[in-house]
Design a protein around this motif. Structure first.
Motif, mmCIF file in Angstrom:
data_model
loop_
_atom_site.group_PDB
_atom_site.id
_atom_site.type_symbol
_atom_site.label_atom_id
_atom_site.label_comp_id
_atom_site.label_asym_id
_atom_site.label_seq_id
_atom_site.Cartn_x
_atom_site.Cartn_y
_atom_site.Cartn_z
ATOM 1 N N UNK A 74 76.902 -31.518 60.538
ATOM 2 C CA UNK A 74 75.472 -31.824 60.456
ATOM 3 C C UNK A 74 75.109 -32.504 59.143
ATOM 4 N N UNK A 75 75.788 -32.130 58.060
ATOM 5 C CA UNK A 75 75.411 -32.615 56.736
ATOM 6 C C UNK A 75 76.140 -33.893 56.320
ATOM 7 N N UNK A 76 77.411 -34.017 56.666
ATOM 8 C CA UNK A 76 78.225 -35.127 56.168
ATOM 9 C C UNK A 76 77.635 -36.507 56.470
ATOM 10 N N UNK A 77 77.103 -36.758 57.683
ATOM 11 C CA UNK A 77 76.570 -38.105 57.960
ATOM 12 C C UNK A 77 75.393 -38.484 57.072
ATOM 13 N N UNK A 78 74.709 -37.483 56.490
ATOM 14 C CA UNK A 78 73.528 -37.766 55.665
ATOM 15 C C UNK A 78 73.894 -38.039 54.200
ATOM 16 N N UNK A 79 75.132 -37.802 53.854
ATOM 17 C CA UNK A 79 75.531 -37.868 52.453
ATOM 18 C C UNK A 79 76.428 -39.074 52.188
ATOM 19 N N UNK A 80 76.423 -39.516 50.940
ATOM 20 C CA UNK A 80 77.408 -40.504 50.511
ATOM 21 C C UNK A 80 78.782 -39.844 50.509
ATOM 22 N N UNK A 81 79.818 -40.657 50.508
ATOM 23 C CA UNK A 81 81.179 -40.145 50.616
ATOM 24 C C UNK A 81 81.488 -39.122 49.520
ATOM 25 N N UNK A 82 81.167 -39.455 48.263
ATOM 26 C CA UNK A 82 81.482 -38.553 47.162
ATOM 27 C C UNK A 82 80.715 -37.240 47.296
ATOM 28 N N UNK A 83 79.453 -37.312 47.725
ATOM 29 C CA UNK A 83 78.662 -36.101 47.910
ATOM 30 C C UNK A 83 79.218 -35.249 49.046
ATOM 31 N N UNK A 84 79.659 -35.905 50.105
ATOM 32 C CA UNK A 84 80.217 -35.172 51.236
ATOM 33 C C UNK A 84 81.495 -34.437 50.821
ATOM 34 N N UNK A 85 82.326 -35.105 50.033
ATOM 35 C CA UNK A 85 83.547 -34.456 49.561
ATOM 36 C C UNK A 85 83.232 -33.314 48.605
ATOM 37 N N UNK A 86 82.209 -33.507 47.779
ATOM 38 C CA UNK A 86 81.793 -32.440 46.875
ATOM 39 C C UNK A 86 81.268 -31.248 47.670
ATOM 40 N N UNK A 87 80.561 -31.514 48.753
ATOM 41 C CA UNK A 87 80.060 -30.452 49.604
ATOM 42 C C UNK A 87 81.206 -29.619 50.185
ATOM 43 N N UNK A 88 82.246 -30.279 50.692
ATOM 44 C CA UNK A 88 83.361 -29.537 51.278
ATOM 45 C C UNK A 88 84.116 -28.756 50.205
ATOM 46 N N UNK A 89 84.207 -29.316 49.001
ATOM 47 C CA UNK A 89 84.856 -28.595 47.904
ATOM 48 C C UNK A 89 84.065 -27.346 47.546
ATOM 49 N N UNK A 90 82.726 -27.477 47.496
ATOM 50 C CA UNK A 90 81.867 -26.328 47.200
ATOM 51 C C UNK A 90 82.003 -25.256 48.280
ATOM 52 N N UNK A 91 82.056 -25.675 49.524
ATOM 53 C CA UNK A 91 82.206 -24.705 50.625
ATOM 54 C C UNK A 91 83.526 -23.956 50.526
ATOM 55 N N UNK A 92 84.606 -24.669 50.229
ATOM 56 C CA UNK A 92 85.896 -23.988 50.091
ATOM 57 C C UNK A 92 85.852 -22.982 48.945
ATOM 58 N N UNK A 93 85.226 -23.385 47.857
ATOM 59 C CA UNK A 93 85.092 -22.471 46.717
ATOM 60 C C UNK A 93 84.325 -21.218 47.120
ATOM 61 N N UNK A 94 83.210 -21.388 47.810
ATOM 62 C CA UNK A 94 82.387 -20.245 48.201
ATOM 63 C C UNK A 94 83.119 -19.345 49.194
ATOM 64 N N UNK A 95 83.800 -19.948 50.153
ATOM 65 C CA UNK A 95 84.489 -19.153 51.173
ATOM 66 C C UNK A 95 85.684 -18.407 50.589
ATOM 67 N N UNK A 96 86.341 -18.985 49.578
ATOM 68 C CA UNK A 96 87.387 -18.238 48.878
ATOM 69 C C UNK A 96 86.776 -17.070 48.103
ATOM 70 N N UNK A 97 85.589 -17.304 47.554
ATOM 71 C CA UNK A 97 84.889 -16.250 46.803
ATOM 72 C C UNK A 97 84.530 -15.073 47.699
ATOM 73 N N UNK A 98 83.951 -15.331 48.875
ATOM 74 C CA UNK A 98 83.552 -14.214 49.746
ATOM 75 C C UNK A 98 84.770 -13.489 50.313
ATOM 76 N N UNK A 99 85.883 -14.224 50.464
ATOM 77 C CA UNK A 99 87.112 -13.547 50.883
ATOM 78 C C UNK A 99 87.666 -12.679 49.747
#
Length: 309
Positions: free
Chosen positions: A174-199
Motif C-alpha cells: 500500500x505504501x511503496x507506490x506512494x514513495x520515492x525509491x529511497x524512501x520505500x527502501x528506508x521504509x522496509x529497513x525500518x520495518x525490519x528493524x521494528x519487527x526484529x525489536x518486537x521479536x
C-alpha cells in the motif's frame, strides 16, 4: 567557580531555574536512600540540567508535569550521548517533588497517549538507549513504524502478537507506490528493524522481518543481480588454492555465491561461528550493519543459523 550542592555533589555552574532551590533537599533524599556517590552526582546533575531547561522555556515550578520531563528527554537525546539513567533520575525527581508538595497533585496525572504512540515511544527508546543509533536514523525510522501500527491496529488496542506476514506485505504494497525509491527502501529497513525489536521483546515468535518485501530498483533494470553459474565456476577455478590467501578467497567466494551471504556478514564471521559437525554457520544480524540492506530470507537455508545480537 564551583557550587557545592551537597557535601558530595559539586556543580561547575550556579544552579538555575525553578528547581534550583530544591536540589539540596533532593540530594539529601537520594543520599538517604543509599545510592553511591557516582549515582548521587548523576541524579543531581540531571535535575540541575532539567531545571535550567525549564527556565529557558519559562516553566514555573507549579506548572511542571510529566510532559515536560518527556520533552526534556527528547531534547537531551539530541544534544548528549544517550544514557539509560536520565529517565530514571527524572522520575525520581518528580516523585520527590510530588511528595514534598512542590508540584500540585493534579499536575502529576500521566498524560494519556494512544496505544500506537506508546509502542512507538518504547521502540524509539530502544533505538536510542539500547541500539545507540544516530538521532537522524531514529527520526527516519519512527514515522514508518507509526504508520504501520496505525495501518494494522487503527486507534484500538495494539496486540503485537497478532501481527502476521500478510499484515507486513499489505502495508508495504500500500505504501511503496506512494514513495520515492529511497524512501520505500528506508521504509522496509525500518520495518525490519521494528519487527526484529518486537521479536527480541518476545511479543512475536515468528521472524516477520523476513516477510518484509524487497523494493525493486526499477530505475536501474539493466544492472544484473549477480553473475551466472558458469561465470561463478570460472571465477572459483581461477583461484590458486595452494596458498593460504587463495584458500581464504575461495572460502569467501563460496559463502557469497552458494549461501547468499552479504559482504558485511562474511567480514564479521569468526571461527567460533562455524559448527563443523553440523555443517552450519551462525550469522549475526546487527542493527547497524543492516540499516541499508535489502534483506534476504536466510532462515530456511540448512547451512545458516541466524543470531540477533
Amino acid at each position: 567557580m564551583k557550587y557545592i550542592i551537597h557535601d558530595q555533589v559539586i556543580l561547575s555552574r550556579e544552579p538555575e531555574g525553578p528547581l534550583a532551590a530544591h536540589l539540596l533537599s533532593f540530594a539529601n533524599a537520594i543520599s538517604a536512600q543509599g545510592y553511591n556517590i557516582w549515582s548521587l552526582k548523576r541524579k543531581v546533575l540531571i535535575a540541575a540540567c532539567f531545571s535550567r531547561w525549564l527556565k529557558q522555556r519559562g516553566v514555573g515550578v507549579r506548572d511542571i508535569c510529566f510532559d515536560h520531563a518527556t520533552r526534556y528527554l527528547r531534547y537531551r537525546a539530541q544534544h548528549f550521548r544517550p544514557r539509560n539513567d536520565a529517565r530514571a533520575a527524572l522520575r525520581q525527581l518528580i516523585d520527590f517533588l510530588r511528595g514534598e508538595g512542590v508540584i500540585p497533585p493534579q499536575q502529576m496525572a500521566t498524560i494519556r497517549i494512544s496505544a500506537v504512540e506508546r509502542r512507538v515511544q518504547e521502540y524509539e527508546e530502544y533505538l536510542r538507549d539500547i541500539q545507540a543509533l544516530a538521532r537522524a536514523t531514529i527520526i527516519h525510522y519512527v514515522p514508518f513504524v507509526r504508520e504501520f501500527l496505525k495501518h494494522r491496529f487503527g486507534d484500538g488496542k495494539v496486540t503485537l502478537s497478532k501481527l502476521s506476514a500478510a499484515d507486513v506485505v499489505r502495508f508495504v504494497q500500500a505504501q511503496a507506490p506512494r514513495l520515492h525509491l529511497k524512501q520505500a527502501k528506508l521504509m522496509t529497513t525500518a520495518l525490519r528493524s521494528f519487527l526484529r525489536y518486537v521479536r527480541y521483546r518476545g511479543d512475536i515468535t515468528l521472524d516477520l522481518a523476513a516477510a518484509v518485501p524487497v523494493v525493486a530498483n526499477w530505475s536501474r533494470p539493466s544492472i544484473p543481480r549477480g553473475i551466472s553459474a558458469d561465470q561463478t565456476r570460472k571465477l572459483l577455478a581461477s583461484i590458486d588454492r595452494r596458498t593460504a590467501i587463495g584458500r581464504r578467497d575461495y572460502a569467501i567466494l563460496l559463502m557469497l555465491a552458494r549461501l547468499g551471504l552479504r559482504s558485511s556478514e562474511v567480514v564479521f564471521l569468526e571461527l567460533d561461528d562455524i559448527d563443523w559437525n553440523a555443517g552450519q554457520l551462525s550469522v549475526s544480524l546487527d542493527g547497524h550493519l543492516d540499516e541499508s540492506a535489502d534483506g534476504k530470507d536466510l532462515q530456511h537455508h540448512p547451512g545458516i543459523k541466524l543470531l540477533c545480537r
